[in-house]
Scaffold this motif. Structure first.
Motif, PDB file in Angstrom:
ATOM      1  N   LYS A   1      24.528  11.007   3.387  1.00 35.82           N
ATOM      2  CA  LYS A   1      24.408  10.721   2.031  1.00 35.82           C
ATOM      3  C   LYS A   1      23.105  10.509   1.408  1.00 35.82           C
ATOM      4  O   LYS A   1      22.394   9.763   2.181  1.00 35.82           O
ATOM      5  CB  LYS A   1      25.448   9.764   1.767  1.00 35.82           C
ATOM      6  N   ALA A   2      22.798  10.756   0.186  1.00 36.06           N
ATOM      7  CA  ALA A   2      21.540  10.512  -0.463  1.00 36.06           C
ATOM      8  C   ALA A   2      21.129   9.073  -0.372  1.00 36.06           C
ATOM      9  O   ALA A   2      20.092   8.788  -0.389  1.00 36.06           O
ATOM     10  CB  ALA A   2      21.480  11.076  -1.881  1.00 36.06           C
ATOM     11  N   ALA A   3      22.004   8.184  -0.617  1.00 41.12           N
ATOM     12  CA  ALA A   3      22.045   6.731  -0.630  1.00 41.12           C
ATOM     13  C   ALA A   3      21.659   6.415   0.674  1.00 41.12           C
ATOM     14  O   ALA A   3      20.566   5.486   0.649  1.00 41.12           O
ATOM     15  CB  ALA A   3      23.055   6.180  -1.076  1.00 41.12           C
ATOM     16  N   ASN A   4      22.149   6.606   1.816  1.00 46.55           N
ATOM     17  CA  ASN A   4      21.745   6.368   3.178  1.00 46.55           C
ATOM     18  C   ASN A   4      20.469   6.944   3.465  1.00 46.55           C
ATOM     19  O   ASN A   4      19.621   6.126   4.226  1.00 46.55           O
ATOM     20  CB  ASN A   4      22.807   6.892   3.965  1.00 46.55           C
ATOM     21  N   PHE A   5      20.120   7.913   3.161  1.00 49.84           N
ATOM     22  CA  PHE A   5      18.645   8.476   3.302  1.00 49.84           C
ATOM     23  C   PHE A   5      17.791   7.912   2.674  1.00 49.84           C
ATOM     24  O   PHE A   5      16.765   7.345   3.255  1.00 49.84           O
ATOM     25  CB  PHE A   5      18.682  10.012   2.963  1.00 49.84           C
ATOM     26  N   SER A   6      17.858   7.263   1.425  1.00 50.84           N
ATOM     27  CA  SER A   6      16.973   6.401   0.732  1.00 50.84           C
ATOM     28  C   SER A   6      16.719   5.126   1.369  1.00 50.84           C
ATOM     29  O   SER A   6      15.485   4.760   1.411  1.00 50.84           O
ATOM     30  CB  SER A   6      17.430   6.084  -0.619  1.00 50.84           C
ATOM     31  N   VAL A   7      17.751   4.626   1.942  1.00 54.43           N
ATOM     32  CA  VAL A   7      17.596   3.324   2.616  1.00 54.43           C
ATOM     33  C   VAL A   7      16.879   3.506   4.075  1.00 54.43           C
ATOM     34  O   VAL A   7      15.805   2.869   4.146  1.00 54.43           O
ATOM     35  CB  VAL A   7      19.048   2.664   2.836  1.00 54.43           C
ATOM     36  N   LYS A   8      16.965   4.673   4.705  1.00 53.77           N
ATOM     37  CA  LYS A   8      16.532   4.823   5.992  1.00 53.77           C
ATOM     38  C   LYS A   8      14.841   5.187   5.665  1.00 53.77           C
ATOM     39  O   LYS A   8      14.156   4.812   6.360  1.00 53.77           O
ATOM     40  CB  LYS A   8      17.100   6.109   6.642  1.00 53.77           C
TER      41      LYS A   8
ATOM     42  N   ILE B   1       6.482   9.191   8.065  1.00 55.87           N
ATOM     43  CA  ILE B   1       7.488   9.878   7.409  1.00 55.87           C
ATOM     44  C   ILE B   1       7.686   9.849   6.076  1.00 55.87           C
ATOM     45  O   ILE B   1       7.846  11.215   5.291  1.00 55.87           O
ATOM     46  CB  ILE B   1       9.016   9.468   8.032  1.00 55.87           C
ATOM     47  N   PRO B   2       7.462   8.680   5.332  1.00 57.79           N
ATOM     48  CA  PRO B   2       7.556   8.681   3.816  1.00 57.79           C
ATOM     49  C   PRO B   2       6.370   9.594   3.081  1.00 57.79           C
ATOM     50  O   PRO B   2       6.685  10.436   2.405  1.00 57.79           O
ATOM     51  CB  PRO B   2       7.372   7.162   3.335  1.00 57.79           C
ATOM     52  N   GLN B   3       5.501   9.500   3.813  1.00 55.40           N
ATOM     53  CA  GLN B   3       4.238  10.504   3.476  1.00 55.40           C
ATOM     54  C   GLN B   3       4.489  11.852   3.627  1.00 55.40           C
ATOM     55  O   GLN B   3       4.177  12.712   2.851  1.00 55.40           O
ATOM     56  CB  GLN B   3       2.741  10.127   4.096  1.00 55.40           C
ATOM     57  N   LEU B   4       5.122  12.428   4.684  1.00 61.96           N
ATOM     58  CA  LEU B   4       5.621  13.606   5.136  1.00 61.96           C
ATOM     59  C   LEU B   4       6.430  14.067   4.227  1.00 61.96           C
ATOM     60  O   LEU B   4       6.380  15.209   4.041  1.00 61.96           O
ATOM     61  CB  LEU B   4       6.005  13.693   6.711  1.00 61.96           C
ATOM     62  N   ILE B   5       7.579  13.308   3.841  1.00 60.46           N
ATOM     63  CA  ILE B   5       8.534  13.653   2.942  1.00 60.46           C
ATOM     64  C   ILE B   5       7.878  14.150   1.572  1.00 60.46           C
ATOM     65  O   ILE B   5       8.168  15.015   0.949  1.00 60.46           O
ATOM     66  CB  ILE B   5       9.654  12.663   2.632  1.00 60.46           C
ATOM     67  N   GLU B   6       7.069  13.099   1.071  1.00 59.05           N
ATOM     68  CA  GLU B   6       6.193  13.503  -0.141  1.00 59.05           C
ATOM     69  C   GLU B   6       5.617  14.786  -0.266  1.00 59.05           C
ATOM     70  O   GLU B   6       5.415  15.648  -1.191  1.00 59.05           O
ATOM     71  CB  GLU B   6       5.506  12.360  -0.553  1.00 59.05           C
ATOM     72  N   LYS B   7       4.803  15.137   0.753  1.00 59.76           N
ATOM     73  CA  LYS B   7       3.885  16.287   1.044  1.00 59.76           C
ATOM     74  C   LYS B   7       4.754  17.453   1.076  1.00 59.76           C
ATOM     75  O   LYS B   7       4.141  18.706   0.729  1.00 59.76           O
ATOM     76  CB  LYS B   7       3.133  15.902   2.271  1.00 59.76           C
ATOM     77  N   SER B   8       6.197  17.404   1.615  1.00 61.76           N
ATOM     78  CA  SER B   8       6.768  18.468   2.018  1.00 61.76           C
ATOM     79  C   SER B   8       7.345  19.049   0.596  1.00 61.76           C
ATOM     80  O   SER B   8       7.410  20.363   0.373  1.00 61.76           O
ATOM     81  CB  SER B   8       8.028  18.174   2.541  1.00 61.76           C
ATOM     82  N   GLY B   9       7.541  18.331  -0.547  1.00 58.70           N
ATOM     83  CA  GLY B   9       7.863  18.654  -1.742  1.00 58.70           C
ATOM     84  C   GLY B   9       9.140  18.810  -2.007  1.00 58.70           C
ATOM     85  O   GLY B   9       9.722  19.035  -2.992  1.00 58.70           O
TER      86      GLY B   9
END
Length: 102
Positions: free
Chosen positions: A36-43, A15-23
């Protein structure tokens, strides 16, 4: 059945790689997931997505870029090839597909 579970694990781990590739920015994806963005970052850091979040996340990431879709397809094909290496027989058609000969 083991191949399905292994594919799920590989996709979840990627998932982290997919998020990066998505742009997409983290805050945009977080909003699409309803968090929330903070919760997303933790997940994102911990990789502790539940099935509903993972499904929505994949849907969000694959709507605009073929690169992410290709990444997912390759990850699952590698898993299928690994499953066959564990002693299962592979037909010539399956082999050609895995090797992208046709």
């Amino acid at each position: 059945m083991n191949a399905v579970i292994e594919n799920y694990k590989k996709i979840k781990k990627a998932i982290p790689q997919l998020i990066e590739k998505s742009g997409y920015r983290n805050d945009y994806i977080a909003k699409r997931l309803g968090m929330k963005a903070a919760n997303f970052s933790v997940k994102k850091q911990r990789g502790n997505w539940n099935e509903d979040e993972l499904s929505l996340l994949i849907k969000t990431l694959t709507t605009t870029t073929g690169e992410v879709e290709l990444f997912l397809r390759e990850a699952t094909e590698i898993s299928l090839a690994e499953e066959h290496l564990k002693g299962e027989m592979l037909t010539s058609t399956e082999f050609e597909k895995l090797m992208k000969l046709k």
